[in-house]
Scaffold this motif. Structure first.
Motif, PDB file in Angstrom:
ATOM      1  N   LYS A 196       0.845  -1.182   0.000  1.00 38.77           N
ATOM      2  CA  LYS A 196       0.000   0.000   0.000  1.00 38.77           C
ATOM      3  C   LYS A 196       0.889   1.242   0.000  1.00 38.77           C
ATOM      4  CE  LYS A 196      -3.808  -2.170   2.517  1.00 38.77           C
ATOM      5  NZ  LYS A 196      -4.679  -2.081   3.717  1.00 38.77           N
ATOM      6  N   PRO A 197       0.438   2.314  -0.627  1.00 40.53           N
ATOM      7  CA  PRO A 197       1.259   3.533  -0.632  1.00 40.53           C
ATOM      8  C   PRO A 197       1.327   4.147   0.759  1.00 40.53           C
ATOM      9  CG  PRO A 197      -0.869   3.952  -1.644  1.00 40.53           C
ATOM     10  CD  PRO A 197      -0.795   2.469  -1.414  1.00 40.53           C
ATOM     11  N   GLU A 198       2.383   4.874   0.988  1.00 46.51           N
ATOM     12  CA  GLU A 198       2.557   5.538   2.271  1.00 46.51           C
ATOM     13  C   GLU A 198       1.476   6.599   2.466  1.00 46.51           C
ATOM     14  OE1 GLU A 198       6.059   8.000   4.686  1.00 46.51           O
ATOM     15  OE2 GLU A 198       6.420   7.119   2.712  1.00 46.51           O
ATOM     16  N   GLN A 199       1.023   6.743   3.688  1.00 43.70           N
ATOM     17  CA  GLN A 199      -0.049   7.693   3.967  1.00 43.70           C
ATOM     18  C   GLN A 199       0.426   9.116   3.691  1.00 43.70           C
ATOM     19  OE1 GLN A 199      -1.487   7.671   7.996  1.00 43.70           O
ATOM     20  NE2 GLN A 199      -3.449   8.583   7.431  1.00 43.70           N
ATOM     21  N   PRO A 200      -0.274   9.838   2.819  1.00 46.21           N
ATOM     22  CA  PRO A 200       0.169  11.193   2.474  1.00 46.21           C
ATOM     23  C   PRO A 200      -0.084  12.161   3.620  1.00 46.21           C
ATOM     24  CG  PRO A 200      -1.906  10.696   1.401  1.00 46.21           C
ATOM     25  CD  PRO A 200      -1.477   9.432   2.092  1.00 46.21           C
ATOM     26  N   PRO A 201       0.495  13.357   3.572  1.00 49.53           N
ATOM     27  CA  PRO A 201       0.218  14.363   4.602  1.00 49.53           C
ATOM     28  C   PRO A 201      -1.268  14.702   4.657  1.00 49.53           C
ATOM     29  CG  PRO A 201       2.115  15.001   3.281  1.00 49.53           C
ATOM     30  CD  PRO A 201       1.505  13.810   2.616  1.00 49.53           C
ATOM     31  N   ALA A 202      -1.688  15.198   5.814  1.00 51.64           N
ATOM     32  CA  ALA A 202      -3.111  15.490   6.011  1.00 51.64           C
ATOM     33  C   ALA A 202      -3.613  16.536   5.021  1.00 51.64           C
ATOM     34  CB  ALA A 202      -3.345  15.963   7.443  1.00 51.64           C
ATOM     35  N   LYS A 203      -2.722  17.424   4.578  1.00 51.48           N
ATOM     36  CA  LYS A 203      -3.127  18.480   3.660  1.00 51.48           C
ATOM     37  C   LYS A 203      -3.560  17.933   2.312  1.00 51.48           C
ATOM     38  CE  LYS A 203      -1.369  22.780   1.630  1.00 51.48           C
ATOM     39  NZ  LYS A 203      -0.195  23.684   1.525  1.00 51.48           N
ATOM     40  N   PHE A 204      -2.927  16.823   1.872  1.00 52.94           N
ATOM     41  CA  PHE A 204      -3.235  16.248   0.548  1.00 52.94           C
ATOM     42  C   PHE A 204      -3.881  14.868   0.653  1.00 52.94           C
ATOM     43  CE2 PHE A 204       0.781  18.692   0.193  1.00 52.94           C
ATOM     44  CZ  PHE A 204       0.289  19.759  -0.546  1.00 52.94           C
ATOM     45  N   ARG A 205      -4.409  14.533   1.807  1.00 51.91           N
ATOM     46  CA  ARG A 205      -4.915  13.173   1.981  1.00 51.91           C
ATOM     47  C   ARG A 205      -6.204  12.948   1.212  1.00 51.91           C
ATOM     48  NH1 ARG A 205      -4.436  11.750   8.014  1.00 51.91           N
ATOM     49  NH2 ARG A 205      -2.294  12.238   7.416  1.00 51.91           N
ATOM     50  N   TRP A 213      -0.310   9.810  -5.939  1.00 54.70           N
ATOM     51  CA  TRP A 213       0.495  10.792  -6.656  1.00 54.70           C
ATOM     52  C   TRP A 213       1.880  10.236  -6.928  1.00 54.70           C
ATOM     53  CZ3 TRP A 213      -0.498  16.128  -3.839  1.00 54.70           C
ATOM     54  CH2 TRP A 213      -1.809  16.535  -4.120  1.00 54.70           C
ATOM     55  N   LEU A 214       2.418  10.615  -8.076  1.00 59.09           N
ATOM     56  CA  LEU A 214       3.801  10.282  -8.372  1.00 59.09           C
ATOM     57  C   LEU A 214       4.730  11.218  -7.590  1.00 59.09           C
ATOM     58  CD1 LEU A 214       3.630   9.702 -12.237  1.00 59.09           C
ATOM     59  CD2 LEU A 214       3.459   8.028 -10.400  1.00 59.09           C
ATOM     60  N   PRO A 215       6.002  10.893  -7.459  1.00 62.86           N
ATOM     61  CA  PRO A 215       6.905  11.777  -6.697  1.00 62.86           C
ATOM     62  C   PRO A 215       6.979  13.193  -7.253  1.00 62.86           C
ATOM     63  CG  PRO A 215       7.928   9.638  -7.041  1.00 62.86           C
ATOM     64  CD  PRO A 215       6.671   9.646  -7.864  1.00 62.86           C
ATOM     65  N   THR A 216       6.801  13.374  -8.559  1.00 65.44           N
ATOM     66  CA  THR A 216       6.901  14.700  -9.166  1.00 65.44           C
ATOM     67  C   THR A 216       5.529  15.284  -9.487  1.00 65.44           C
ATOM     68  OG1 THR A 216       7.094  13.700 -11.365  1.00 65.44           O
ATOM     69  CG2 THR A 216       9.143  14.130 -10.159  1.00 65.44           C
TER      70      THR A 216
END
Length: 943
Positions: A196-205, A213-216
């Protein structure tokens, strides 16, 4: 104009100001002053001609030359003043690639050389800058500011408590050991389980709820058109195409000057770990060639210094082919280390375990993952499978400047620290900066080493290029020897602990900036002991087309993609400019220009390609239904000639079901329903939110295709010996189509073979091919002094008798009719074009062999070409000497011709086939765009 001073202008609703000199609104004072200044700057002073005459009225040469000198200087001064007379705004002087959609009223958004001019314009025009910090806060804004201030204080207190608990101080800002984040404990990897992908920051969750999202992503979201938020592609937010027009620029950068880069981190990586015999058995079970697994030719690949690309298939059932994958082995440890380990632990007699990477397209990932799990369980000892989709990212770069840009961005860690290079891959990599085409490297070469953080060397600087003959000779010797084939250092990118340690120990951008500020002017900061070693792996691939540009594929940890990408995009190439970034459409364009098919769009015989075709079919159908009835193509009323009416199959789709089962009606029944009612469209619209919540297309729920794909090696073998193909085979193979005349084939165009059920149309198409491939020399006729008979007859009324008309009627009765199989041009050596009375009609539906999946104008070749798929059974089993009437469709009745005509047609066919050659005739085809009745002659080759 009234006496009160107000003027009413016809066509205007408002009154004019009383002081207006003309019937238009007076400009503001600042604008009027700027217009007057522009007018004065563009006014050129001149001198009267009287000054050049003396008192007697004679020309004074000295005075005349002086007057002309004054006028020339006045013109030069006016040119310089008008250039700087604020004829355009400062933000309009920004290059196209730096502009945004709207005009920026922030001075800092403009380059430094134009900031003073922009500030002057803003001050003169009283432009509202809209600075939020200077506005009076509203009650809601005041509450937000107070809450943010409280949270900031709370966070500072928590940091102080943690520092006291650890016995550390907060003053070690210049200490490099304090700049990196401590590496926490790494969780144990889960084998044979999807990650599973790492949990994104709360701002972009919330934005990544149904996609990743891709790294770029942040870089591309500002500069490219992305996939729709509710309709991601393969559960990723992918850049489709840059916002600016890039079709020609991408072609030039990828082939002539510069380079193009893509973030292809959506490509999935799978790691296999186990005993070498088990790994070979697993690869053999999914269809890898036996020559690659046991032959001496692929020994370098099995050792880990080369990569392999090929097709894999299912193990059970019909054994359909899945996709093309890349396999990279990890280099084994040195023999000395193995011997020392054996002496330390004599009880341990286990066989050494090896690792390898499998790179596969995301559309075929789940299908391949399922097959790997089935095959891995039956191996003894079993093979462990690990999903590395969100741990390893990748970048692809192609173009003449690709190697130069990558060499500058990927500096080996030993080079940056001033130590000697022990790794042969790193030593060779530093000397490859002058290579302009990765295809000149050894085939499928692999380079693996560690690099330093590129942010420490920002802004980028140009690297030295090989200019002397001795340097070029050294580079050729390096390529010939290629010492990385003897490398014995295992790449750290195969080590999960090293990958996670690198990702979590990356310093922040703030710490990087602090170190750069402490360095000497003009120098980069030196490496610290805590700086991470970023493990990378480079793969060089060459194009199937001779002379085409190769490409580099860079594998590195997921979180390290953005630092390398940012450096790469800002590197100043030696040929000028910077590397360009591309989207999915640009990648497909370059693949098309190289004459290679693109997965999955050009492989409808696979499960991934079938899902792509189903999704694209739905889009084309929606676009067709959106048009009014008077402006969309009427498929059922299309005239195909010889009494045939209606499109073959569904017009907006590559109707593969109709190709193999012409008698069945699949989606053709939906055409009438779509034209009469819009209920289906409303149902589709209402179901889209639910499908978007799952993050998939309609194609993901479709059944597997009844046909299957046949890769290039197998299809070429069957075409050489058609007896190897089963009787009821429904195999498709991909071909590259080149038109022999004008035309631009598009997607869904129909591909026909030469007519096989009627000899007359076949003779006509063969005659046209002969005139194109072997054009005859035009005979220059002498001008006839006698008047043209056709013009005289055309000028006469039809009922009026004339000697010429009588002579023409008599000759038509005496002259025998021309053979139906011959093509007579208007002039000798002229090639018939569509619209000519003698131009042949398209073949019947039984001669339909495939469809065009990608068609466009090829800038590389300077003419149109296409990529399509054809049925192998219909192409391999051709009847070169057709006899008898057509089996289906209203065609000409050959039985009505006499035996003499049939023999003459057959003789003409044999002569033309012998002249062209059976191999050339077998590769000829006819391409017809959907919705059009004109077919164009083309040639196909396996792709």
């Amino acid at each position: 104009m009234s006496d009160k001073g107000d003027a009413v202008v016809p066509g205007r609703k408002r009154k004019q100001p009383p002081n207006s000199s003309n019937l238009s609104h007076g400009p503001p004072n600042a604008k009027r002053a700027r217009l007057n200044r522009m007018k004065d700057a563009r006014t050129i002073l001149t001198q009267a001609s009287d000054k050049a005459l003396n008192q007697n009225g004679e020309l004074d040469v000295a005075a005349f030359v002086k007057a002309r000198e004054f006028e020339i200087k006045a013109m030069e001064a006016s040119m310089g003043e008008s250039k700087n007379a604020l004829s355009s705004r400062a933000f309009q002087q920004v290059p196209n690639d730096m502009r945004r959609r709207t005009a920026s009223h922030n001075v800092k958004k403009v380059p430094k050389r134009l900031r003073s001019r922009a500030a002057k314009e803003i001050k003169e025009d009283n432009t509202p800058t809209g600075k939020l910090r200077r506005r009076k806060p509203t009650p809601q804004m005041r509450l937000r500011l107070e809450t943010a201030r409280k949270l900031h204080k709370l966070h500072a207190r928590q940091n102080k408590r943690r520092a006291r608990a650890k016995g550390e101080s907060l003053d070690g800002q210049n200490d490099p050991e304090k700049e990196s984040v401590p590496v926490p404990s790494i969780r144990r990897s889960k084998k044979n389980t999807l990650s599973k992908p790492e949990q994104p920051p709360a701002k972009f969750r919330k934005r990544q709820k149904y996609k990743c999202w891709l790294p770029t992503h942040k870089y591309h979201a500002k500069r490219a058109h992305m996939t729709e938020p509710k309709h991601p592609l393969w559960r990723f937010a992918i850049a489709i195409t840059p916002t600016e027009k890039t079709y020609r620029k991408t072609h030039r950068a990828s082939s002539l000057r510069g380079c193009v880069a893509w973030d292809i981190s959506y490509m999935n990586t799978i790691q296999l770990e186990g005993v070498e015999a088990s790994l070979l058995g697993l690869l053999r079970g999914i269809g890898v060639e036996e020559v690659a697994l046991s032959g001496k030719r692929m020994a370098k690949w099995r050792r880990g210094t080369r990569s392999w690309q090929g097709w894999v298939r299912e193990r059970d059932g019909r054994q359909k082919w899945i996709a093309s994958i890349d396999v990279i082995w990890c280099i084994q440890e040195r023999e000395g280390e193995k011997d020392s380990a054996a002496t330390e632990d004599p009880v341990q007699t286990k066989k050494p375990r090896r690792r390898c990477f499998l790179r596969v397209h995301p559309s075929a990932f789940l299908q391949l993952w399922t097959e790997l799990l089935k095959v891995a369980k039956i191996q003894r000892p079993p093979v462990m499978i690990e999903d590395l989709r969100f741990e390893i990212g990748s970048i692809e770069v192609t173009g003449p400047g690709s190697t130069e840009a990558l060499v500058a961005a990927l500096q080996p860690f030993a080079n940056c620290g001033g130590h000697s290079i022990k790794d042969k891959s790193a030593e060779v990599w530093s000397s490859l900066g002058s290579i302009s085409n990765p295809s000149c490297l050894p085939a499928n070469a692999v380079l693996a080493f560690d690099i330093s953080d590129p942010r420490l060397r920002y802004p980028p600087r140009k690297i030295q290029q090989a200019t002397s003959e001795s340097e070029n000779n050294e580079l050729l010797q390096t390529l010939a020897a290629w010492s990385p084939d003897t490398s014995e250092v295992p790449p750290l990118i195969f080590d999960r602990t090293a990958r996670h340690a690198t990702s979590r120990s990356l310093p922040s951008q703030k710490a990087i900036n602090r170190r750069k500020g402490d360095a000497m002017p003009g120098e980069f900061p030196s490496l610290a002991p805590t700086d991470p070693r970023i493990p990378i792996l480079l793969m060089a691939s060459c194009s199937a087309t001779a002379g085409a540009q190769g490409s580099w594929t860079l594998l590195l940890p997921w979180k390290c993609v953005m630092p390398v990408w940012y450096y790469l995009m800002h590197y100043p190439l030696s040929t000028g400019g910077n590397p360009r970034f591309g989207g999915l459409e640009d990648l497909r364009q370059i693949t098309f220009e190289q004459g290679a098919p693109w997965f999955p769009g050009d492989f409808p015989g696979t499960q991934a390609g079938w899902e792509w075709e189903t999704a694209e079919r739905a889009k084309r159908k929606a676009e067709w239904e959106k048009r009014p009835k008077g402006k969309r193509v009427a498929w059922q009323s299309l005239e195909l000639g010889k009494g045939r009416k209606g499109e073959v199959g569904v017009g907006w789709a590559c109707d593969w079901e109709y190709l193999f089962n012409p008698g069945t009606v699949t989606e053709a029944a939906n055409v009438s329903q779509a034209t009469t009612t819009d209920s289906t469209t409303k149902e589709d619209d209402s179901s889209r939110p639910a499908e978007a919540a799952r993050g998939t297309h309609d194609a993901s729920m479709t059944l597997p295709p009844p046909f299957h794909h046949l890769p290039l090696p197998q299809s070429s073998t069957i075409l050489a010996d058609p007896a190897l193909l089963p009787q009821e085979s429904q195999a498709l193979t991909t071909v590259h189509i080149t038109l022999l005349s004008r035309g631009n084939p598009t997607t869904c165009a129909r591909i026909y073979r030469l007519p096989t059920h009627s000899p007359q149309p076949r003779a006509q198409w063969l005659a046209l091919a002969s005139s194109i491939l072997h054009p005859a020399k035009k005979i220059q006729r002498r001008p006839n002094p006698q008047p043209d008979r056709r013009k005289i007859l055309a000028s006469l009324p039809r009922n009026e008798s004339h000697p010429l008309r009588t002579q023409q009627t008599a000759s038509s009765l005496v002259q025998p009719p021309s053979a139906p199989g011959t093509v007579v041009a208007a002039e000798a050596g002229e090639i018939l074009q569509p619209g000519h009375a003698r131009y042949p009609c398209v073949p019947d539906q039984q001669d339909l062999v495939g469809y065009v999946t990608t068609g466009n104008f090829d800038l590389g070749q300077g003419k149109a070409s296409a990529i399509g798929c054809v049925a192998v059974a219909k192409v391999a089993r051709r009847d070169h000497s057709p006899r008898g009437p057509s089996a289906g469709g209203p065609t000409e009745n050959v039985s009505a011709c006499d035996e003499k005509t049939e023999r003459s047609i057959g003789k003409n066919i044999e002569e033309m086939e012998g002249k062209l050659g059976k191999k050339v005739v077998g590769r000829l085809c006819i391409v017809r765009d959907a919705g059009q009745s004109v077919g164009r002659l083309a040639r196909w080759e396996l792709a």
